[in-house]
Scaffold this active site. Sequence first.
Site, PDB file in Angstrom:
ATOM      1  N   GLY A  76       0.814  -1.220   0.000  1.00  0.00           N
ATOM      2  CA  GLY A  76       0.000   0.000   0.000  1.00  0.00           C
ATOM      3  C   GLY A  76       0.838   1.256   0.000  1.00  0.00           C
ATOM      4  N   HIS A  88       2.535   4.787  -4.873  1.00  0.00           N
ATOM      5  CA  HIS A  88       3.086   5.938  -5.579  1.00  0.00           C
ATOM      6  C   HIS A  88       3.282   5.548  -7.041  1.00  0.00           C
ATOM      7  CE1 HIS A  88       6.753   3.648  -5.220  1.00  0.00           C
ATOM      8  NE2 HIS A  88       6.692   3.709  -3.899  1.00  0.00           N
ATOM      9  N   HIS A 118       4.645   2.082  -7.902  1.00  0.00           N
ATOM     10  CA  HIS A 118       3.679   0.975  -7.875  1.00  0.00           C
ATOM     11  C   HIS A 118       2.785   1.007  -9.119  1.00  0.00           C
ATOM     12  CE1 HIS A 118       4.242   1.540  -3.388  1.00  0.00           C
ATOM     13  NE2 HIS A 118       4.474   0.258  -3.520  1.00  0.00           N
ATOM     14  N   GLY A 137       9.473  -4.825  -8.638  1.00  0.00           N
ATOM     15  CA  GLY A 137      10.352  -3.738  -9.050  1.00  0.00           C
ATOM     16  C   GLY A 137      11.827  -4.060  -8.824  1.00  0.00           C
ATOM     17  N   LYS A 138      12.665  -3.543  -9.714  1.00  0.00           N
ATOM     18  CA  LYS A 138      14.120  -3.716  -9.569  1.00  0.00           C
ATOM     19  C   LYS A 138      14.688  -2.842  -8.445  1.00  0.00           C
ATOM     20  CE  LYS A 138      16.604  -4.139 -13.424  1.00  0.00           C
ATOM     21  NZ  LYS A 138      17.019  -3.991 -14.851  1.00  0.00           N
ATOM     22  N   GLN A 197      15.337  -8.660  -3.401  1.00  0.00           N
ATOM     23  CA  GLN A 197      13.997  -9.277  -3.236  1.00  0.00           C
ATOM     24  C   GLN A 197      13.551  -9.911  -4.555  1.00  0.00           C
ATOM     25  OE1 GLN A 197      10.466  -7.504  -1.125  1.00  0.00           O
ATOM     26  NE2 GLN A 197       9.885  -6.881  -3.166  1.00  0.00           N
ATOM     27  N   SER A 222       7.791   4.263  -0.565  1.00  0.00           N
ATOM     28  CA  SER A 222       6.825   4.719   0.450  1.00  0.00           C
ATOM     29  C   SER A 222       7.563   5.351   1.627  1.00  0.00           C
ATOM     30  CB  SER A 222       5.982   3.548   0.937  1.00  0.00           C
ATOM     31  OG  SER A 222       5.268   3.013  -0.153  1.00  0.00           O
TER      32      SER A 222
HETATM   33  O1  PAF Z   1       8.032  -5.046  -1.937  1.00  0.00           O
HETATM   34  C1  PAF Z   1       7.055  -5.045  -1.159  1.00  0.00           C
HETATM   35  O2  PAF Z   1       6.251  -4.124  -1.123  1.00  0.00           O
HETATM   36  C2  PAF Z   1       6.868  -6.229  -0.224  1.00  0.00           C
HETATM   37  O3  PAF Z   1       8.090  -6.751   0.189  1.00  0.00           O
HETATM   38  C3  PAF Z   1       5.966  -7.333  -0.809  1.00  0.00           C
HETATM   39  C4  PAF Z   1       6.591  -7.961  -2.036  1.00  0.00           C
HETATM   40  C5  PAF Z   1       4.604  -6.742  -1.170  1.00  0.00           C
HETATM   41  C6  PAF Z   1       5.752  -8.438   0.224  1.00  0.00           C
HETATM   42  O4  PAF Z   1       5.126  -7.961   1.382  1.00  0.00           O
END
Ligand code: PAF
Length: 278
Positions: free
Chosen positions: A27, A30, A33, A144-145, A150, A183
Amino acid sequence: MKIVRTIEELRAQLRGQLRTAFVPTMGNLHEGHLSLMRLASQHGDPVVASIFVNRLQFGPAEDFDKYPRTFEDDCEKLERENVYVLFAPDERELYPEPQDYRVSPPHNLGDILEGEFRPGFFVGVTTVVLKLFHCVQPQVAVFGKKDYQQLMIINNMCRQFALPTEVIPAETVRAADGLALSSRNGYLSAAERAEAPQLYAQLQQVKAQVQAGQPLADTEQQAMAQLRLRGWAPDYISIRKRRNLEAPTPAEHRNGEPLVVLAAAKLGATRLIDNLEI
Ligand code: PAF
């Protein structure tokens, strides 16, 4: 856009869909996203987004409680992007009992860089992402990169568990002054916001120095020192191999191994991350 709160409702909404494209978020949406939503719509239909602030990926001293929650505003933005379903479960829905079964990324990827400074972070991320994937059952998912490590960990998880979800990487969206959208930028004071683009400026400097042949370790140290002089507290600025985030050997570097420089640093109380492919 349909807002669904339960796994059962979500499955009912998506039954029979053959190419669902999924964008998980926490959430406080921006432009970064929204660019993920647009990329998702190029790879699948319908687009499903989720909003869930995942307690499992926050350490005890981190910002779970103060993480910005702007649900109404987020819904308006997603409506405008033609998102078909927003899955917004509460904690009782997603974690009705303690989540004892968790995904554990390998130490050589999960416990370095972000994983070193945020112990347990990637276990929390992969556990919730796997669970969300089981709820949504997407054919494609966009990440996203900006969260480079992640993205790699989720990609590897999908491959190793043979998940039927293709992971699509999305380029980082930046403000005009270079600051990667996040965020957490909302935590910055006006003075800190003015200083914040320096993180990306240092990464650009690192890239230029590496391309000019300067030794990698010196380059990393200089960039960290520059940030410290400006009042930052860097956790790391580290040049790694793009394919596995290990440090390159001198021979690999000489032979043109593709590299990425990753950084995390605190400015006041706000911790920012960024990266740049070299
Ligand atoms: O990148 C994020 O916003 C978080 O790590 C995700 C992938 C939504 C998991 O909670």
